[in-house]
Design an enzyme around this catalytic site. Structure first.
Site, PDB file in Angstrom:
ATOM      1  N   ASP A  37     -79.826  32.338  22.892  1.00  0.00           N
ATOM      2  CA  ASP A  37     -79.613  33.104  21.659  1.00  0.00           C
ATOM      3  C   ASP A  37     -79.211  34.536  22.029  1.00  0.00           C
ATOM      4  O   ASP A  37     -79.791  35.152  22.914  1.00  0.00           O
ATOM      5  CB  ASP A  37     -80.897  33.111  20.812  1.00  0.00           C
ATOM      6  CG  ASP A  37     -80.640  33.520  19.376  1.00  0.00           C
ATOM      7  OD1 ASP A  37     -80.851  32.692  18.467  1.00  0.00           O
ATOM      8  OD2 ASP A  37     -80.217  34.686  19.154  1.00  0.00           O
ATOM      9  N   THR A 138     -72.827  22.951   7.536  1.00  0.00           N
ATOM     10  CA  THR A 138     -73.249  23.250   6.161  1.00  0.00           C
ATOM     11  C   THR A 138     -72.497  22.390   5.146  1.00  0.00           C
ATOM     12  O   THR A 138     -71.363  21.976   5.396  1.00  0.00           O
ATOM     13  CB  THR A 138     -72.974  24.741   5.859  1.00  0.00           C
ATOM     14  OG1 THR A 138     -73.137  24.971   4.472  1.00  0.00           O
ATOM     15  CG2 THR A 138     -71.555  25.155   6.228  1.00  0.00           C
ATOM     16  N   ASP A 139     -73.105  22.186   3.985  1.00  0.00           N
ATOM     17  CA  ASP A 139     -72.395  21.493   2.898  1.00  0.00           C
ATOM     18  C   ASP A 139     -71.321  22.384   2.271  1.00  0.00           C
ATOM     19  O   ASP A 139     -70.488  21.908   1.501  1.00  0.00           O
ATOM     20  CB  ASP A 139     -73.383  20.998   1.830  1.00  0.00           C
ATOM     21  CG  ASP A 139     -74.161  22.103   1.134  1.00  0.00           C
ATOM     22  OD1 ASP A 139     -74.040  23.284   1.533  1.00  0.00           O
ATOM     23  OD2 ASP A 139     -74.910  21.800   0.184  1.00  0.00           O
ATOM     24  N   GLU A 140     -71.332  23.678   2.622  1.00  0.00           N
ATOM     25  CA  GLU A 140     -70.338  24.587   2.022  1.00  0.00           C
ATOM     26  C   GLU A 140     -68.921  24.246   2.465  1.00  0.00           C
ATOM     27  O   GLU A 140     -67.954  24.662   1.830  1.00  0.00           O
ATOM     28  CB  GLU A 140     -70.686  26.045   2.344  1.00  0.00           C
ATOM     29  CG  GLU A 140     -72.046  26.427   1.790  1.00  0.00           C
ATOM     30  CD  GLU A 140     -72.370  27.907   1.903  1.00  0.00           C
ATOM     31  OE1 GLU A 140     -71.445  28.731   1.867  1.00  0.00           O
ATOM     32  OE2 GLU A 140     -73.561  28.229   2.031  1.00  0.00           O
ATOM     33  N   TYR A 163     -67.097  32.382   5.720  1.00  0.00           N
ATOM     34  CA  TYR A 163     -68.165  31.643   6.409  1.00  0.00           C
ATOM     35  C   TYR A 163     -67.880  30.153   6.415  1.00  0.00           C
ATOM     36  O   TYR A 163     -67.854  29.515   7.478  1.00  0.00           O
ATOM     37  CB  TYR A 163     -69.519  31.922   5.732  1.00  0.00           C
ATOM     38  CG  TYR A 163     -70.605  30.931   6.128  1.00  0.00           C
ATOM     39  CD1 TYR A 163     -71.087  30.897   7.438  1.00  0.00           C
ATOM     40  CD2 TYR A 163     -71.136  30.026   5.198  1.00  0.00           C
ATOM     41  CE1 TYR A 163     -72.066  29.982   7.811  1.00  0.00           C
ATOM     42  CE2 TYR A 163     -72.109  29.116   5.565  1.00  0.00           C
ATOM     43  CZ  TYR A 163     -72.583  29.096   6.879  1.00  0.00           C
ATOM     44  OH  TYR A 163     -73.548  28.195   7.252  1.00  0.00           O
ATOM     45  N   LYS A 167     -67.038  27.513   9.543  1.00  0.00           N
ATOM     46  CA  LYS A 167     -67.861  26.328   9.859  1.00  0.00           C
ATOM     47  C   LYS A 167     -67.002  25.062   9.779  1.00  0.00           C
ATOM     48  O   LYS A 167     -67.147  24.154  10.597  1.00  0.00           O
ATOM     49  CB  LYS A 167     -69.053  26.219   8.900  1.00  0.00           C
ATOM     50  CG  LYS A 167     -70.115  27.291   9.066  1.00  0.00           C
ATOM     51  CD  LYS A 167     -70.789  27.299  10.420  1.00  0.00           C
ATOM     52  CE  LYS A 167     -71.730  26.134  10.646  1.00  0.00           C
ATOM     53  NZ  LYS A 167     -72.510  26.291  11.913  1.00  0.00           N
TER      54      LYS A 167
END
Ligand SMILES: NC(=O)c1ccc[n+]([C@@H]2O[C@H](COP(=O)([O-])OP(=O)(O)OC[C@H]3O[C@@H](n4cnc5c(N)ncnc54)[C@H](O)[C@@H]3O)[C@@H](O)[C@H]2O)c1
Length: 356
Positions: A37, A138-140, A163, A167
């Site tokens: 990270d 993500t579902d976005e 964003y 993704k």
């Protein structure tokens, strides 16, 4: 695969979902974890205090875009599984500064795929067979829904924000590395997460903290946007289920069966606080609700059909929205030192993402 102790390289393990996954793997599985990270503003090592002294846990501070670092880490840790969560994750920040999203989410995922492919090609045939590169998305990426319908794994991609576009790009790269090079990949696309250790810029922790501070509770637009809320510990269990049992090359949607309008979420938090930490003046926290200018390009509704994950791998959420939000509010009341520390270091609750 599920009974054998695995070496798991988790990227973004100091973030909200990554830390929930690392805590779960160390506390409830025999697996070992290397957490890579960068510790951006969103990375918080205090989220890992419950497990940081385990001999099965180690941490390296570094950037997933750093190919030389990855070329050193992969052979040294020799992972069986990569769980790739590191990302820039906040839509409002992507509106203000999309460059970091392209760099980390697209270039960083490419760099991880190249390092994982080199590692995979050098494994024995047995270990090649069981290796997994699990990309968390993500579902976005599916865009926005009207009043009806649900996202499934075959819904066409239609990202709307910097964003979600970044993704979507990273998801396509992962699929391409499977189809072109044979890398055993898995993709999960999940709905909005909530729960303990959530960074205070996101709706649910922001509202809890501002309510306790006696500040206005900002609701974008009319508060009618719908999200399908997934308790983060349910999500961590889903991720473990997918990398242990999922079929390479497949995508699985993860959702909480908990669609709520944003205004309903805020009202639920106010009602819980009224019950467990009443305001000194005896009035309701709901009086602090303030409607503010909507997010530019705000997607109206996201909702996930997680039937495939249930039918094929046996996962279902355990928390309803009511039980999950109660656990979340209670956690924030009991862990003020964690979020006050973040507020002092890196985020003071200001409005982001107004697009100029
Ligand atoms: N939070 C949600 O509701 C949600 C929903 C769907 C999908 N996701 C996805 O799940 C993943 C995790 O989300 P989250 O909410 O835990 O995010 P987060 O912002 O809380 O954490 C991201 C972590 O990645 C680290 N990081 C960022 N850039 C890095 C880099 N270049 N190199 C190494 N580390 C870096 C950060 O330090 C941080 O610890 C993301 O890929 C996100 O797109 C999140």
């Amino acid at each position: 695969m599920e009974n054998r102790p695995l070496k798991i390289l988790v990227t973004g393990g100091a973030g909200f979902i990554g830390s929930a996954l690392v805590r779960r793997l160390i506390q409830e599985s025999p697996h070992s974890v290397l957490n890579l990270d960068k510790l951006t503003y969103a990375g918080t090592l205090t989220s890992l205090e419950p497990v940081s002294r385990s001999r099965r846990y180690s941490f390296v501070q570094g950037d997933i875009c750093d190919a030389a670092l990855l070329a050193d880490l992969f052979p040294r840790f020799d992972p069986d599984v990569v769980c790739h969560l590191a990302a820039e994750s906040h839509v409002d920040r992507s509106i203000d500064g999309p460059g970091a999203f392209i760099q980390t989410n697209v270039v960083g995922t490419f760099t991880m795929l190249q390092a994982a492919l080199k590692h995979w090609r050098e494994l024995s045939a047995d270990r090649q067979e069981s290796f997994r590169f699990h990309h968390i998305s993500t579902d976005e990426v599916y865009g926005s829904l009207g009043d009806e319908g649900l996202f499934t794994e075959t819904t066409p991609y239609d990202p709307r924000s910097p964003y979600s576009a970044s993704k979507a790009g990273s998801d396509h790269l992962v699929s391409a590395w499977h189809h072109t090079y044979g890398l055993p990949t898995l993709i999960t696309n999940c709905s909005n997460n909530y729960g303990p250790y959530h960074f205070p810029e996101k709706l649910i922790p922001l509202v809890i903290i501002k309510a306790l501070d006696g500040a206005p509770l900002p609701v974008y637009g009319q508060g009618l946007n719908v999200r399908d809320w997934l308790f983060v510990e349910d999500h961590a269990r889903a991720l473990q289920t997918v990398f242990e049992k999922g079929v390479p090359g497949e995508t699985y949607n993860v959702g909480g069966n908990a669609e709520r309008r944003n205004i309903e979420v805020v009202q639920a938090i106010c009602a819980l606080l009224d019950e467990v930490r009443p305001r000194h003046d005896g009035r309701s926290y709901a009086e602090q609700i303030t409607y503010v200018a909507d997010r530019p390009g705000h997607d109206m509704r996201y909702a996930i059909d997680a039937t495939k994950l249930k039918n094929e791998l046996g996962w279902e959420p355990k928390e309803s929205f009511e039980t999950g939000i109660r656990r979340t509010v209670t956690w924030y009341l009991e862990n003020e030192a964690w979020w006050r520390g973040i507020a002092q270091r890196s985020y003071a609750g200001q409005r982001l993402g107004l697009a100029g």
